[in-house]
Design a protein around this motif. Structure first.
Motif, PDB file in Angstrom:
ATOM      1  N   SER A 124      -3.794  -5.839   1.029  1.00 46.40           N
ATOM      2  CA  SER A 124      -3.585  -4.461   0.569  1.00 46.40           C
ATOM      3  C   SER A 124      -4.876  -3.695   0.860  1.00 46.40           C
ATOM      4  O   SER A 124      -5.751  -4.214   1.525  1.00 46.40           O
ATOM      5  N   THR A 179      -3.607   7.864   5.304  1.00 45.68           N
ATOM      6  CA  THR A 179      -4.947   7.285   5.085  1.00 45.68           C
ATOM      7  C   THR A 179      -6.012   8.386   5.189  1.00 45.68           C
ATOM      8  O   THR A 179      -5.706   9.524   5.534  1.00 45.68           O
ATOM      9  N   TYR A 231       1.798   0.432  12.362  1.00 49.07           N
ATOM     10  CA  TYR A 231       1.667  -0.950  12.837  1.00 49.07           C
ATOM     11  C   TYR A 231       1.381  -1.903  11.683  1.00 49.07           C
ATOM     12  O   TYR A 231       1.080  -3.067  11.893  1.00 49.07           O
ATOM     13  N   CYS A 232       1.410  -1.416  10.429  1.00 51.82           N
ATOM     14  CA  CYS A 232       0.877  -2.197   9.295  1.00 51.82           C
ATOM     15  C   CYS A 232       1.341  -3.662   9.339  1.00 51.82           C
ATOM     16  O   CYS A 232       2.531  -3.955   9.337  1.00 51.82           O
ATOM     17  N   CYS A 242       0.870  -1.182   0.000  1.00 53.32           N
ATOM     18  CA  CYS A 242       0.000   0.000   0.000  1.00 53.32           C
ATOM     19  C   CYS A 242       0.906   1.232   0.000  1.00 53.32           C
ATOM     20  O   CYS A 242       2.069   1.148   0.405  1.00 53.32           O
ATOM     21  N   ALA A 286       0.143   3.929   1.801  1.00 53.82           N
ATOM     22  CA  ALA A 286       0.059   4.581   3.115  1.00 53.82           C
ATOM     23  C   ALA A 286       1.111   3.981   4.047  1.00 53.82           C
ATOM     24  O   ALA A 286       1.814   3.025   3.683  1.00 53.82           O
ATOM     25  N   MET A 287       1.220   4.555   5.255  1.00 51.37           N
ATOM     26  CA  MET A 287       2.271   4.101   6.162  1.00 51.37           C
ATOM     27  C   MET A 287       1.767   4.025   7.594  1.00 51.37           C
ATOM     28  O   MET A 287       2.220   4.762   8.467  1.00 51.37           O
TER      29      MET A 287
END
Ligand code: SF4
Length: 331
Positions: A136, A203, A91-92, A85, A87-88
Motif C-alpha cells: 500500500s 497521486t 499499472y498498479c 490504496c 489512488a488509481m
C-alpha cells in the motif's frame, strides 16, 4: 479524503485503532462484513465501477504475517498495516493481487504487527532492512491512521536494523520531527509529470514529491528515489530526460549527495487491460503489442531489446545529468 462507506469486521472495534476510526468516520454508513478478503457485494461489481469502489474503506485485522525474503533494497517484505490504496495508477501492481478489490484496507492490529517486527529485527545477528510499504502507500495511509507516527518512534527506540517504505505522496509534515534515529529509509517514487497526470491518477504532483524528499532528507531520514515504473510510451526519452533535469535542478544538494536510485520497468497484465478499458475508457493504453511480451499468468513485460535500450539510455542520461549517483538496480 472522502469515503462513501466503511466495510468492517466487527472484531476490529475492540482495537484502539478500530475505535479511533469509528469516531473519525462516525457519519458514514458502517457495514459489517465477515472477512475483508471476500466481500461478496464487491466481488459482484462491474469493472466499470472500479473508481467508485475505491471510495470505500475496509477495516479489518491482518491474519497472515508471513515475511517474504527480498534481495533488493530490503531483506524482507513485511505485510503491514494496510493493503490497497485510494489512488488509481493504471499499472498498479496491487491490481494483480486484488483485482478490482484493490481498495484501501486498514488493519487495526498494528501493535501485534510491530511487536513481531521488532522481535524479528532484534533476533537477527546482522542488521536487517524491512520493507513495510510493499502492499500500500503508507504516507497516504498515515493521513488517516497516523500509523507512521506510531511505527517510526517505536521502531527507532526498540528495533534493530532499518525500516523502509516507498511513496507517491507528499504529506510528510507530521513525520519531520519524529525521533527516527536514522533507522527509517524514505523512498520517493517519481515519474515525468505528464505521466503522473495521465497514469498515476490521484497521486501527488512531481513538484510536491520532490519537495517532500528534500524535507525528509533535511530532517535526517536516509532517502532514496525510485524511478518507477518506467513506461515506454510515445516520447518517453524526452520525458525521462526532462525528469532527470528536474531532479538535478530541484533536489537539494544534500539530497543529491546521499540519495540512491532504484529503477523498475513497468509490468502490466491482462487484468489491468480488462479493468482499465472499462473503468477508464479514455485513458492512455499502456499495453503495447510491439514492445511487450507475456511473462506467464496473464502478465506482460517489455521485450528484452526494448528493456536493454531503455536501460542503456537511462544509465547514460543519469550519468550525464546527475553524475555518479548510485543506481542500486534496474529491474
Ligand atoms: Fe497502487 Fe501505489 Fe498507485 Fe496506490 S499509489 S494505486 S498503491 S501504485
Amino acid at each position: 479524503m472522502d469515503f462513501d462507506a466503511v466495510y468492517y469486521e466487527p472484531a476490529s472495534l475492540s482495537f484502539e485503532l478500530g475505535k479511533q476510526l469509528k469516531e473519525q468516520f462516525y457519519d458514514l454508513p458502517w457495514i459489517p462484513i465477515e472477512n475483508h478478503n471476500s466481500i461478496e457485494e464487491m466481488r459482484e461489481k462491474e469493472n466499470s465501477e472500479f473508481s467508485k469502489m475505491k471510495r470505500n474503506l475496509i477495516v479489518g485485522t491482518r491474519k497472515t504475517h508471513k515475511y517474504v525474503e527480498n534481495h533488493k533494497v530490503s531483506d524482507y517484505l513485511v505485510p503491514y498495516t494496510s493493503s490497497g490504496c485510494t489512488a488509481m495508477c493504471l499499472y498498479c501492481y496491487l491490481v494483480c493481487n486484488y483485482n478490482k478489490c484493490a481498495y484501501l484496507r486498514l488493519f487495526v492490529n498494528r501493535e501485534q504487527m510491530l511487536d513481531r517486527l521488532i522481535k524479528k529485527s532484534k533476533n537477527s545477528e546482522i542488521p536487517l532492512t524491512f520493507e513495510i510499504g510493499s502492499n500500500s502507500d503508507l504516507v497516504l495511509e498515515n493521513t488517516i491512521t497516523n500509523n507512521l507516527l506510531y511505527t517510526i518512534p517505536r521502531f527507532a527506540e526498540e528495533g534493530a536494523g532499518s525500516l523502509t517504505f516507498p511513496t507517491k505522496f507528499h504529506m510528510v509534515d507530521s513525520l519531520l520531527d519524529l525521533p527516527h534515529k536514522g533507522k527509517v529509509i524514505f523512498r520517493m517514487s517519481v515519474n515525468p509529470q505528464r505521466l503522473i497526470s495521465r497514469i498515476e491518477l490521484g497521486t501527488s504532483s512531481l513538484e510536491k514529491r520532490i519537495e517532500a524528499v528534500n524535507r525528509m532528507c533535511e530532517a535526517g531520514y536516509p532517502c532514496g528515489l525510485l524511478i518507477a515504473p518506467v513506461m515506454l510510451v510515445d516520447g518517453w526519452k524526452a520525458m525521462y530526460t526532462e525528469l532527470l533535469e528536474q531532479l538535478r535542478d530541484d533536489l537539494t544538494e544534500k539530497a543529491q549527495k546521499q540519495m540512491f536510485l532504484e529503477i523498475i520497468m513497468m509490468t502490466y497484465s491482462y487484468v489491468h487491460r480488462a479493468i482499465n478499458s472499462e473503468a477508464f475508457p479514455n485513458a492512455l493504453d499502456l499495453y503495447d503489442k510491439q514492445l511487450m511480451t507475456g511473462r506467464g499468468r496473464g502478465r506482460y513485460c517489455y521485450r528484452p531489446e526494448a528493456r536493454a535500450e531503455a536501460e542503456e539510455f537511462l544509465r547514460s542520461e543519469i550519468k550525464r545529468i546527475l553524475g555518479n549517483v548510485k543506481i542500486l538496480y534496474i529491474s
